[in-house]
Design a protein around this motif. Structure first.
Motif, short mmCIF file in Angstrom:
data_model
loop_
_atom_site.label_atom_id
_atom_site.label_comp_id
_atom_site.label_asym_id
_atom_site.label_seq_id
_atom_site.Cartn_x
_atom_site.Cartn_y
_atom_site.Cartn_z
N ASN A 296 0.68 -1.19 -0.08
CA ASN A 296 0.21 0.00 0.11
C ASN A 296 0.82 1.30 -0.10
OD1 ASN A 296 0.90 0.63 2.59
ND2 ASN A 296 -0.65 -0.99 3.59
N SER A 297 0.32 2.57 -0.07
CA SER A 297 1.10 3.57 0.10
C SER A 297 2.01 3.68 1.08
CB SER A 297 0.26 4.93 -0.37
OG SER A 297 -0.79 5.27 0.67
N TRP A 298 1.70 3.38 2.23
CA TRP A 298 2.53 3.49 3.55
C TRP A 298 3.66 2.55 3.46
CZ3 TRP A 298 3.38 6.71 7.11
CH2 TRP A 298 4.33 6.25 8.26
N ALA A 299 3.69 1.39 2.76
CA ALA A 299 4.74 0.38 2.62
C ALA A 299 5.47 1.02 1.68
CB ALA A 299 4.17 -0.98 2.39
N LEU A 300 4.86 1.55 0.46
CA LEU A 300 5.72 2.11 -0.53
C LEU A 300 6.69 3.18 0.09
CD1 LEU A 300 6.29 1.91 -3.63
CD2 LEU A 300 4.59 3.49 -4.09
N THR A 301 5.98 4.07 0.79
CA THR A 301 6.59 5.33 1.42
C THR A 301 8.09 4.77 2.25
OG1 THR A 301 4.80 6.75 1.19
CG2 THR A 301 6.47 7.36 2.70
N ASN A 302 7.74 3.83 2.89
CA ASN A 302 8.75 3.38 3.96
C ASN A 302 9.81 2.57 3.12
OD1 ASN A 302 7.66 4.24 6.26
ND2 ASN A 302 6.44 2.21 6.67
N LYS A 303 9.58 1.83 2.13
CA LYS A 303 10.59 1.14 1.10
C LYS A 303 11.49 2.31 0.27
CE LYS A 303 12.22 -2.55 -0.23
NZ LYS A 303 12.56 -3.75 0.38
N PHE A 304 10.71 3.20 0.07
CA PHE A 304 11.56 4.24 -0.69
C PHE A 304 12.45 5.05 0.23
CE2 PHE A 304 8.28 4.77 -4.25
CZ PHE A 304 9.21 4.43 -5.18
N GLN A 305 12.02 5.21 1.57
CA GLN A 305 12.94 5.98 2.77
C GLN A 305 14.07 5.02 2.83
OE1 GLN A 305 10.15 7.11 5.54
NE2 GLN A 305 10.56 8.97 5.25
N GLY A 306 13.72 3.79 2.98
CA GLY A 306 15.05 2.92 3.33
C GLY A 306 15.92 2.90 2.14
N ILE A 307 15.51 2.97 0.99
CA ILE A 307 16.49 2.62 -0.26
C ILE A 307 17.04 3.95 -0.59
CG2 ILE A 307 16.30 2.12 -3.03
CD1 ILE A 307 14.20 -0.12 -2.19
N PHE A 308 16.23 5.06 -0.64
CA PHE A 308 16.88 6.45 -0.85
C PHE A 308 17.49 7.16 0.08
CE2 PHE A 308 14.18 5.89 -4.73
CZ PHE A 308 14.85 6.54 -5.81
N ASN A 309 17.22 6.56 1.30
CA ASN A 309 17.82 7.32 2.39
C ASN A 309 17.63 8.72 2.48
OD1 ASN A 309 18.80 6.85 5.13
ND2 ASN A 309 20.96 6.68 4.32
N PRO A 310 16.72 9.56 2.55
CA PRO A 310 16.64 10.89 2.21
C PRO A 310 16.61 11.55 3.97
CG PRO A 310 14.57 9.93 2.02
CD PRO A 310 15.38 8.91 1.90
N ASN A 311 16.69 12.68 3.99
CA ASN A 311 16.38 13.24 5.41
C ASN A 311 14.89 13.03 5.71
OD1 ASN A 311 18.89 13.89 5.77
ND2 ASN A 311 18.64 16.11 5.23
N ASN A 312 13.96 13.38 4.62
CA ASN A 312 12.47 13.13 4.95
C ASN A 312 11.92 12.90 3.55
OD1 ASN A 312 11.91 15.58 3.57
ND2 ASN A 312 12.58 16.67 5.37
N ILE A 313 10.68 12.35 3.42
CA ILE A 313 10.06 11.90 2.26
C ILE A 313 10.07 13.25 1.15
CG2 ILE A 313 7.47 12.33 2.76
CD1 ILE A 313 8.82 9.26 0.99
N SER A 314 9.67 14.41 1.67
CA SER A 314 9.58 15.57 0.94
C SER A 314 11.08 15.57 0.02
CB SER A 314 9.27 16.62 1.36
OG SER A 314 10.41 17.09 2.49
#
Length: 94
Positions: free
Chosen positions: A55-73
């Motif tokens: 779902n969108s929450w899982a996708l957001t969490n996965k993107f954060q783990g892979i791209f490793n940004p300071n925040n999703i924005s």
């Protein structure tokens, strides 16, 4: 198998639409063109494909783990909503 990917206003991409055929795909371009970001996006989608909690929450969490940004924005281009569309085709016995 991913057959189509469309990205708008996300990381290095203002707008990108790709159609994938069978076999090996190659991404060629100069430094900073977004090749690695494209691979990370594809990896994220493929790694969640069979996940029951996709779902969108899982996708957001996965993107954060892979791209490793300071925040999703950090993924988004200035003041525009991001959009990622994916067409998937299920391969038997895969």
């Amino acid at each position: 198998m991913i057959t189509r990917l469309k990205i708008e206003n996300f990381t290095a991409f203002d707008s990108l639409e790709l159609e994938f055929g069978e076999g090996i795909q190659a991404f060629v371009g100069p430094n900073g063109a977004g090749k690695t970001h494209l691979l990370k996006i594809l990896y994220t989608i493929c790694s969640l494909y069979n996940d029951v909690e996709f779902n969108s929450w899982a996708l957001t969490n996965k993107f954060q783990g892979i791209f490793n940004p300071n925040n999703i924005s950090s993924f988004l281009r200035v003041s525009k909503p991001a959009n990622i569309e994916v067409n998937l085709f299920k391969i038997d016995n895969f």
